[in-house]
Design a protein around this motif. Structure first.
Motif, mmCIF file in Angstrom:
data_model
loop_
_atom_site.group_PDB
_atom_site.id
_atom_site.type_symbol
_atom_site.label_atom_id
_atom_site.label_comp_id
_atom_site.label_asym_id
_atom_site.label_seq_id
_atom_site.Cartn_x
_atom_site.Cartn_y
_atom_site.Cartn_z
ATOM 1 N N PRO A 1 -4.295 -2.379 -5.092
ATOM 2 C CA PRO A 1 -5.613 -2.772 -4.570
ATOM 3 C C PRO A 1 -5.682 -2.798 -3.052
ATOM 4 O O PRO A 1 -6.772 -2.733 -2.489
ATOM 5 C CB PRO A 1 -5.831 -4.161 -5.170
ATOM 6 N N GLY A 2 -4.527 -2.889 -2.393
ATOM 7 C CA GLY A 2 -4.518 -2.868 -0.935
ATOM 8 C C GLY A 2 -4.563 -1.474 -0.351
ATOM 9 O O GLY A 2 -4.606 -1.315 0.868
ATOM 10 N N GLY A 3 -4.546 -0.452 -1.212
ATOM 11 C CA GLY A 3 -4.667 0.922 -0.738
ATOM 12 C C GLY A 3 -3.372 1.696 -0.837
ATOM 13 O O GLY A 3 -2.282 1.138 -1.027
ATOM 14 N N VAL A 4 -3.497 3.006 -0.719
ATOM 15 C CA VAL A 4 -2.354 3.918 -0.785
ATOM 16 C C VAL A 4 -2.320 4.764 0.483
ATOM 17 O O VAL A 4 -3.332 5.359 0.873
ATOM 18 C CB VAL A 4 -2.444 4.850 -2.010
ATOM 19 N N VAL A 5 -1.163 4.796 1.124
ATOM 20 C CA VAL A 5 -0.915 5.718 2.231
ATOM 21 C C VAL A 5 -0.252 6.951 1.639
ATOM 22 O O VAL A 5 0.826 6.862 1.044
ATOM 23 C CB VAL A 5 0.001 5.085 3.298
ATOM 24 N N LEU A 6 -0.887 8.097 1.772
ATOM 25 C CA LEU A 6 -0.349 9.359 1.278
ATOM 26 C C LEU A 6 0.319 10.068 2.450
ATOM 27 O O LEU A 6 -0.338 10.372 3.449
ATOM 28 C CB LEU A 6 -1.474 10.210 0.687
ATOM 29 N N ALA A 7 1.624 10.319 2.324
ATOM 30 C CA ALA A 7 2.384 10.869 3.439
ATOM 31 C C ALA A 7 3.311 11.967 2.945
ATOM 32 O O ALA A 7 3.691 12.011 1.770
ATOM 33 C CB ALA A 7 3.196 9.765 4.126
ATOM 34 N N GLY B 1 -4.618 -8.628 -4.938
ATOM 35 C CA GLY B 1 -5.513 -7.870 -4.073
ATOM 36 C C GLY B 1 -4.868 -7.345 -2.813
ATOM 37 O O GLY B 1 -5.526 -6.697 -2.018
ATOM 38 N N ALA B 2 -3.569 -7.603 -2.606
ATOM 39 C CA ALA B 2 -2.930 -7.195 -1.358
ATOM 40 C C ALA B 2 -1.917 -6.076 -1.531
ATOM 41 O O ALA B 2 -1.422 -5.535 -0.551
ATOM 42 C CB ALA B 2 -2.228 -8.404 -0.716
ATOM 43 N N ALA B 3 -1.559 -5.710 -2.741
ATOM 44 C CA ALA B 3 -0.496 -4.741 -2.973
ATOM 45 C C ALA B 3 -0.870 -3.377 -2.396
ATOM 46 O O ALA B 3 -1.964 -2.871 -2.612
ATOM 47 C CB ALA B 3 -0.219 -4.615 -4.467
ATOM 48 N N ARG B 4 0.073 -2.795 -1.657
ATOM 49 C CA ARG B 4 -0.117 -1.463 -1.079
ATOM 50 C C ARG B 4 1.029 -0.576 -1.527
ATOM 51 O O ARG B 4 2.095 -1.045 -1.930
ATOM 52 C CB ARG B 4 -0.152 -1.509 0.448
ATOM 53 N N THR B 5 0.842 0.737 -1.392
ATOM 54 C CA THR B 5 1.873 1.690 -1.765
ATOM 55 C C THR B 5 1.907 2.832 -0.763
ATOM 56 O O THR B 5 0.865 3.296 -0.310
ATOM 57 C CB THR B 5 1.627 2.272 -3.175
ATOM 58 N N VAL B 6 3.111 3.260 -0.424
ATOM 59 C CA VAL B 6 3.327 4.506 0.313
ATOM 60 C C VAL B 6 3.705 5.572 -0.707
ATOM 61 O O VAL B 6 4.716 5.451 -1.399
ATOM 62 C CB VAL B 6 4.441 4.360 1.362
ATOM 63 N N PHE B 7 2.883 6.580 -0.834
ATOM 64 C CA PHE B 7 3.093 7.695 -1.761
ATOM 65 C C PHE B 7 3.627 8.844 -0.922
ATOM 66 O O PHE B 7 2.893 9.451 -0.148
ATOM 67 C CB PHE B 7 1.760 8.057 -2.420
ATOM 68 N N TYR B 8 4.932 9.146 -1.080
ATOM 69 C CA TYR B 8 5.594 10.060 -0.147
ATOM 70 C C TYR B 8 6.062 11.332 -0.841
ATOM 71 O O TYR B 8 6.738 11.283 -1.875
ATOM 72 C CB TYR B 8 6.803 9.388 0.513
ATOM 73 N N GLU C 1 8.462 -0.880 4.195
ATOM 74 C CA GLU C 1 8.863 -2.228 4.604
ATOM 75 C C GLU C 1 7.969 -2.746 5.725
ATOM 76 O O GLU C 1 7.539 -3.901 5.716
ATOM 77 C CB GLU C 1 10.326 -2.212 5.050
ATOM 78 N N GLU C 2 7.666 -1.892 6.694
ATOM 79 C CA GLU C 2 6.800 -2.308 7.802
ATOM 80 C C GLU C 2 5.388 -2.615 7.328
ATOM 81 O O GLU C 2 4.689 -3.447 7.914
ATOM 82 C CB GLU C 2 6.764 -1.219 8.874
ATOM 83 N N LEU C 3 4.960 -1.955 6.255
ATOM 84 C CA LEU C 3 3.600 -2.141 5.748
ATOM 85 C C LEU C 3 3.539 -3.138 4.601
ATOM 86 O O LEU C 3 2.473 -3.344 4.018
ATOM 87 C CB LEU C 3 3.041 -0.791 5.269
ATOM 88 N N ASP C 4 4.695 -3.749 4.266
ATOM 89 C CA ASP C 4 4.774 -4.673 3.129
ATOM 90 C C ASP C 4 4.251 -3.980 1.866
ATOM 91 O O ASP C 4 3.405 -4.514 1.145
ATOM 92 C CB ASP C 4 3.972 -5.943 3.407
ATOM 93 N N ALA C 5 4.791 -2.796 1.618
ATOM 94 C CA ALA C 5 4.304 -1.952 0.530
ATOM 95 C C ALA C 5 5.461 -1.486 -0.344
ATOM 96 O O ALA C 5 6.630 -1.557 0.041
ATOM 97 C CB ALA C 5 3.574 -0.733 1.092
ATOM 98 N N ASP C 6 5.130 -1.018 -1.535
ATOM 99 C CA ASP C 6 6.076 -0.304 -2.376
ATOM 100 C C ASP C 6 6.116 1.162 -1.954
ATOM 101 O O ASP C 6 5.262 1.634 -1.202
ATOM 102 C CB ASP C 6 5.669 -0.386 -3.846
#
Length: 312
Positions: free
Chosen positions: A145-151, A77-84, A107-112
């Protein structure tokens, strides 16, 4: 006032513009296609040393997923992703600065990190990768599940905004945050003040702007250039995720960003706009002191809120 390092870089970039001449469009097209076919996109060596890299091409273009080698396994439930989505005027592949910025943020967001190598103009247009990009995002969201940051930056920032609009309209998974670094959101070139901004910009080429725009849109027709997939800044901005946008004042793209910020307020879209006085295009990605402050601001914006512990 911009730093001395920024001033030096401004002078340097003004002497090493890397575009082919704009006067012969056929030759420009031929040279860009040749160069892009010769490139095998991959993360730079230092990034590959520090990350496990998995590359797929199921949707017609390479998609790289990176995870820090010493990263802890994500808790359920904590996995996050940066989609760049990388910049490069839609005609150039990702540069080392794109990979490094995206992986640092993750890395700062503990994300893939997911970095798609979308199909480049002039051989391809926005239509050749757009639907595939939507499918890639849906797959990434399903395992995040932790959300996606779209950048994205520059052209990639425009692409990111266009994707966010399409994802909103589709009603499926949405990014939790948008980060737009000097996004190219209006390919018509009609944003007020564009010619004046070009005179202040020592790096980007005003002559190439309409050529690259037409390559990406697949047409010189104004209605095609203004369509939301090509020019999302002219599209519907209602109901989009909270966003953070940066742009310097020595940037050819600034008038489009200014207009986007104005339309965002009118649409009620939560967009925070950071203007960098005297700063270059995509300055948060550049090796200058001003980039550190911008990066910290991005991290703070993207960090999930700290849960409030009940009293007693």
């Amino acid at each position: 006032m911009p730093s001395l390092r920024h001033a030096f870089l401004s002078r340097l970039l003004g002497t090493i513009r890397s575009n082919y001449p704009a006067g012969d469009v056929a030759a420009l097209r031929t040279n860009l296609i040749r160069d892009n076919r010769a490139v095998q996109e991959m993360a730079p060596v230092d990034v590959r040393r520090q990350h496990v890299v998995h590359v797929t091409a199921e949707h017609g273009f390479p998609v790289s997923t990176l995870r820090r080698r010493n990263a802890r396994e994500a808790q359920p439930g904590a996995a996050r992703t940066v989609f760049y989505l990388h910049g490069g005027a839609f005609v150039k592949p990702a540069a080392a600065a794109h990979w490094r910025f995206a992986t640092r943020l993750a890395e700062e967001l503990d994300a893939d990190v997911v970095l798609p190598s979308y199909l480049l103009a002039p051989e391809f247009t926005v239509e050749d990768s757009f639907e595939g990009m939507l499918r890639v995002f849906a797959e990434v969201a399903a395992r995040s599940p932790g959300g996606v940051v779209l950048a994205g930056d520059s052209a990639g920032g425009g692409y990111a905004l266009a994707l966010a609009q399409a994802l909103r309209d589709a009603g499926g998974p949405q990014p939790e945050r948008l980060v737009l670094i000097a996004p190219w959101v209006d390919l018509t070139g009609h944003a007020p003040g564009t010619a004046e901004a070009a005179a202040r910009d020592p790096w980007l080429s005003y002559a190439h702007l309409p050529l690259y725009a037409a390559f990406w849109a697949g047409s010189e027709d104004l209605d095609v250039l203004a369509a939301p997939r090509a020019s999302p800044g002219l599209g519907d901005l209602r109901g989009l995720p909270p966003a953070l946008m940066f742009c310097g004042t020595r940037d050819l793209i600034q008038p489009g960003c200014d207009a986007l910020a104005l339309r965002a307020r009118e649409a009620g879209w939560d967009l925070e706009y950071v203007v960098g006085p005297g700063l270059l295009h995509v300055y948060p990605l550049l090796p200058v002191p001003e980039a550190r402050d911008a990066f910290d601001r991005v991290v703070d914006f993207c960090l999930p809120p700290v849960p409030v512990q009940p009293r007693g």
